[in-house]
Design a protein around this motif. Structure first.
Motif, PDB file in Angstrom:
ATOM      1  N   HIS A   1      12.032   7.799   1.954  1.00  0.00           N
ATOM      2  CA  HIS A   1      12.491   6.926   0.879  1.00  0.00           C
ATOM      3  C   HIS A   1      14.001   7.054   0.690  1.00  0.00           C
ATOM      4  O   HIS A   1      14.595   8.101   0.948  1.00  0.00           O
TER       5      HIS A   1
ATOM      6  N   THR B   1      11.914  -0.170  -6.637  1.00  0.00           N
ATOM      7  CA  THR B   1      13.005   0.777  -6.866  1.00  0.00           C
ATOM      8  C   THR B   1      12.730   1.541  -8.156  1.00  0.00           C
ATOM      9  O   THR B   1      12.147   1.002  -9.093  1.00  0.00           O
TER      10      THR B   1
ATOM     11  N   LEU C   1       2.317   6.196  -3.237  1.00  0.00           N
ATOM     12  CA  LEU C   1       3.019   5.282  -2.343  1.00  0.00           C
ATOM     13  C   LEU C   1       2.471   5.386  -0.923  1.00  0.00           C
ATOM     14  O   LEU C   1       2.247   4.382  -0.250  1.00  0.00           O
TER      15      LEU C   1
ATOM     16  N   SER D   1      10.869  -3.145   2.274  1.00  0.00           N
ATOM     17  CA  SER D   1      11.883  -2.124   2.020  1.00  0.00           C
ATOM     18  C   SER D   1      13.014  -2.704   1.180  1.00  0.00           C
ATOM     19  O   SER D   1      13.397  -3.870   1.345  1.00  0.00           O
TER      20      SER D   1
ATOM     21  N   LEU E   1       4.680  10.095  -4.827  1.00  0.00           N
ATOM     22  CA  LEU E   1       4.812   9.993  -3.375  1.00  0.00           C
ATOM     23  C   LEU E   1       3.447   9.824  -2.709  1.00  0.00           C
ATOM     24  O   LEU E   1       3.308   9.075  -1.734  1.00  0.00           O
TER      25      LEU E   1
ATOM     26  N   TYR F   1      12.021  13.142  -1.414  1.00  0.00           N
ATOM     27  CA  TYR F   1      12.235  11.708  -1.236  1.00  0.00           C
ATOM     28  C   TYR F   1      12.679  11.418   0.199  1.00  0.00           C
ATOM     29  O   TYR F   1      12.151  10.520   0.867  1.00  0.00           O
TER      30      TYR F   1
ATOM     31  N   THR G   1      18.722  10.114   3.826  1.00  0.00           N
ATOM     32  CA  THR G   1      18.341   8.737   3.503  1.00  0.00           C
ATOM     33  C   THR G   1      19.242   8.144   2.417  1.00  0.00           C
ATOM     34  O   THR G   1      18.908   7.115   1.824  1.00  0.00           O
TER      35      THR G   1
ATOM     36  N   GLU H   1       5.884   1.997   2.690  1.00  0.00           N
ATOM     37  CA  GLU H   1       6.625   2.876   3.590  1.00  0.00           C
ATOM     38  C   GLU H   1       7.979   3.302   3.030  1.00  0.00           C
ATOM     39  O   GLU H   1       8.458   4.390   3.345  1.00  0.00           O
ATOM     40  N   GLN H   2       8.607   2.453   2.227  1.00  0.00           N
ATOM     41  CA  GLN H   2       9.950   2.808   1.768  1.00  0.00           C
ATOM     42  C   GLN H   2      10.259   2.167   0.417  1.00  0.00           C
ATOM     43  O   GLN H   2      10.077   0.965   0.225  1.00  0.00           O
ATOM     44  N   VAL H   3      10.695   3.002  -0.521  1.00  0.00           N
ATOM     45  CA  VAL H   3      11.212   2.546  -1.800  1.00  0.00           C
ATOM     46  C   VAL H   3      12.601   3.177  -1.954  1.00  0.00           C
ATOM     47  O   VAL H   3      13.062   3.906  -1.082  1.00  0.00           O
ATOM     48  N   MET H   4      13.248   2.915  -3.080  1.00  0.00           N
ATOM     49  CA  MET H   4      14.554   3.526  -3.323  1.00  0.00           C
ATOM     50  C   MET H   4      14.553   4.216  -4.676  1.00  0.00           C
ATOM     51  O   MET H   4      14.107   3.654  -5.680  1.00  0.00           O
TER      52      MET H   4
END
Length: 464
Positions: free
Chosen positions: A86, A29, A53, A245, A50, A81, A122, A59-62
């Motif tokens: 994300h 995060t 990553l 995630s 980005l 994002y 998202t 595949e997914q962060v916050m």
């Protein structure tokens, strides 16, 4: 002891699906997104982060958004994002301490950010307390928790706290004072500090919770993350960890274990350990100690002495530069600026240790007088490539050139003239198959670099 360790290793061969030997998991995060420009512009940082990553298969962060940072340059980053898949969460507008702010004011600040971010595809109703400060007063803390529930928000706690923001500050300070930064050593320091913070928090969890939870790592949207987050991910995987995630991580049972202690500024694992009787001093890691991090910054020799010798990249740059370059001005041609093209001529200085240049325009197929004259050379005292230019009215620009990557060079100069306030300009140069693309930037009221003009410069043959 050796026999005991062998038994544990054999035991894990048969229990790898159990809680004891299960693969450890962690989610990434990023707070304070999207941050203003620093040594990297906000856009450069976002693109780099980005890409890192994506290339490392995360595949997914916050991203927890602090909306006071939003402006014409940074607001479109929220769409980036979202388009990358994300998650977007709430990190307040003004980034205030709850313990130092009236509850009603704090709640209105929260709602301001909610209105800004709720429409992104998202967006998730999750709130990351600034400074991880959930309040030191029971009534205020409980009041904010009830407020979050009323608005269907979840507390976006962390399990791994660290001062990555302070490492980035040390890096930015070094750049501002024109010090030589060894990026390889900085990468080693960044990865090692964060890895040790993760391992430390997991050890505390195992000791006081009896298990390894789905961890949530606190990072910040800063230049170091853009530069090295992929290296951190590679290291975590090499240690047997899985990147998951944040949505999965926030379904861990620890999400429902609300600590009784009012001090939660080191994250949920440390707070629950306090509840279980841990000595607070035993819960502080070097990753949360500015003095120790500054010491490590020196021990890792992140800052090196300026190089007296001219580097090969700069020798090659001057070699490529010598000659005449022309750029069309058709896009910007006007009555006030009637020139059809601009030209720059670069020639070798004495002993081929520098290059001298002049910039002029083409008007009615004829060259004008010089607008600027340039001198580009290696400054051994600074250990940097230097560019000085002089123009009409006593205008002088002075600054340094450094490679951003293998394809780009960046120049930042300070300009001054009699009776005029000093100002800064930035140029990015990128060589393409068509020629040299240059883009100029100026600082806006927020201190962010805003692009101005781009030109395609084509090297002329002697006949031209």
């Amino acid at each position: 002891m050796k026999f005991k360790n062998q038994l544990q290793w054999i035991f894990c061969l048969f229990c790898f699906t159990t809680e004891i030997c299960a693969q450890k998991q962690i989610a990434l995060t990023f707070d304070d997104a999207p941050r203003p420009s620093t040594s990297l512009s906000s856009q450069q940082r976002t693109d780099g982060l980005l890409q890192a990553l994506q290339s490392s298969g995360v595949e997914q962060v916050m991203f927890f958004v602090t909306t006071k940072h939003l402006n014409a340059e940074t607001k479109p980053i929220l769409n980036q994002y979202a388009e990358a898949g994300h998650l977007i969460g709430n990190h307040s507008d003004q980034h205030q301490w709850l313990q130092q702010t009236q509850l009603a004011v704090y709640q209105q600040d929260f709602l301001k950010t909610h209105e800004h971010i709720k429409s992104y595809k998202t967006f998730k109703p999750m709130f990351r307390f600034p400074y991880l400060d959930e309040g030191r007063d029971q009534l205020k803390s409980q009041g904010m928790m009830e407020f979050l529930k009323t608005h269907h928000y979840q507390n976006a706690y962390v399990t791994v706290d660290n001062y990555d923001w302070y490492l980035d500050k040390l890096y930015q300070d070094a750049l501002k004072t024109k010090q030589n930064v060894n990026l390889l050593q900085l990468k080693k320091l960044y990865v090692e500090v964060l890895w040790q913070a993760i391992a430390f928090s997991d050890q505390i969890a195992m000791q006081y919770l009896g298990r390894s939870p789905k961890h949530i790592l606190l990072l910040h949207d800063n230049d170091l993350a853009a530069l090295f987050v992929d290296d951190l991910v590679d290291h975590l995987r090499a240690q047997g960890w899985e990147i998951i995630s944040p949505l999965e991580a926030y379904h861990d049972p620890i999400a429902k274990q609300e600590p009784k202690t009012l001090f939660k500024g080191q994250g949920r694992v440390a707070a629950l350990a306090r509840d279980a009787g841990a000595n607070p001093r035993d819960l502080v890691h070097v990753a949360e100690d500015e003095e120790q991090l500054a010491k490590m910054f020196k021990e890792y020799q992140v800052i090196s002495e300026p190089s007296q010798a001219m580097p090969e990249w700069f020798k090659q740059e001057m070699q490529n530069q010598v000659g005449t370059w022309q750029a069309s001005n058709a896009e910007f041609q006007s009555e006030a600026e009637p020139f059809s093209a601009y030209r720059i001529e670069w020639t070798w200085g004495l002993g081929q240790q520098s290059v001298n240049g002049r910039l002029f325009a083409i008007h009615n197929d004829q060259p004008t007088g010089n607008f600027w004259t340039f001198k580009q050379y290696w400054d051994p005292a600074q250990g940097q490539a230097r560019l000085i230019q002089m123009g009409h009215g006593g205008r002088i620009g002075d600054g340094f050139i450094h490679p951003v990557n293998e394809q780009q060079l960046e120049t930042i100069q300070t300009f001054s003239a009699p009776g005029v306030d000093a100002y800064s300009e930035r140029h990015l140069n990128h060589m393409t198959d068509q020629g040299l693309v240059t883009t100029s930037f100026k600082l806006d009221a927020y201190g962010d670099w805003q692009p101005q003009r781009s030109y395609l410069w084509v090297k002329q043959t002697p006949a031209e």
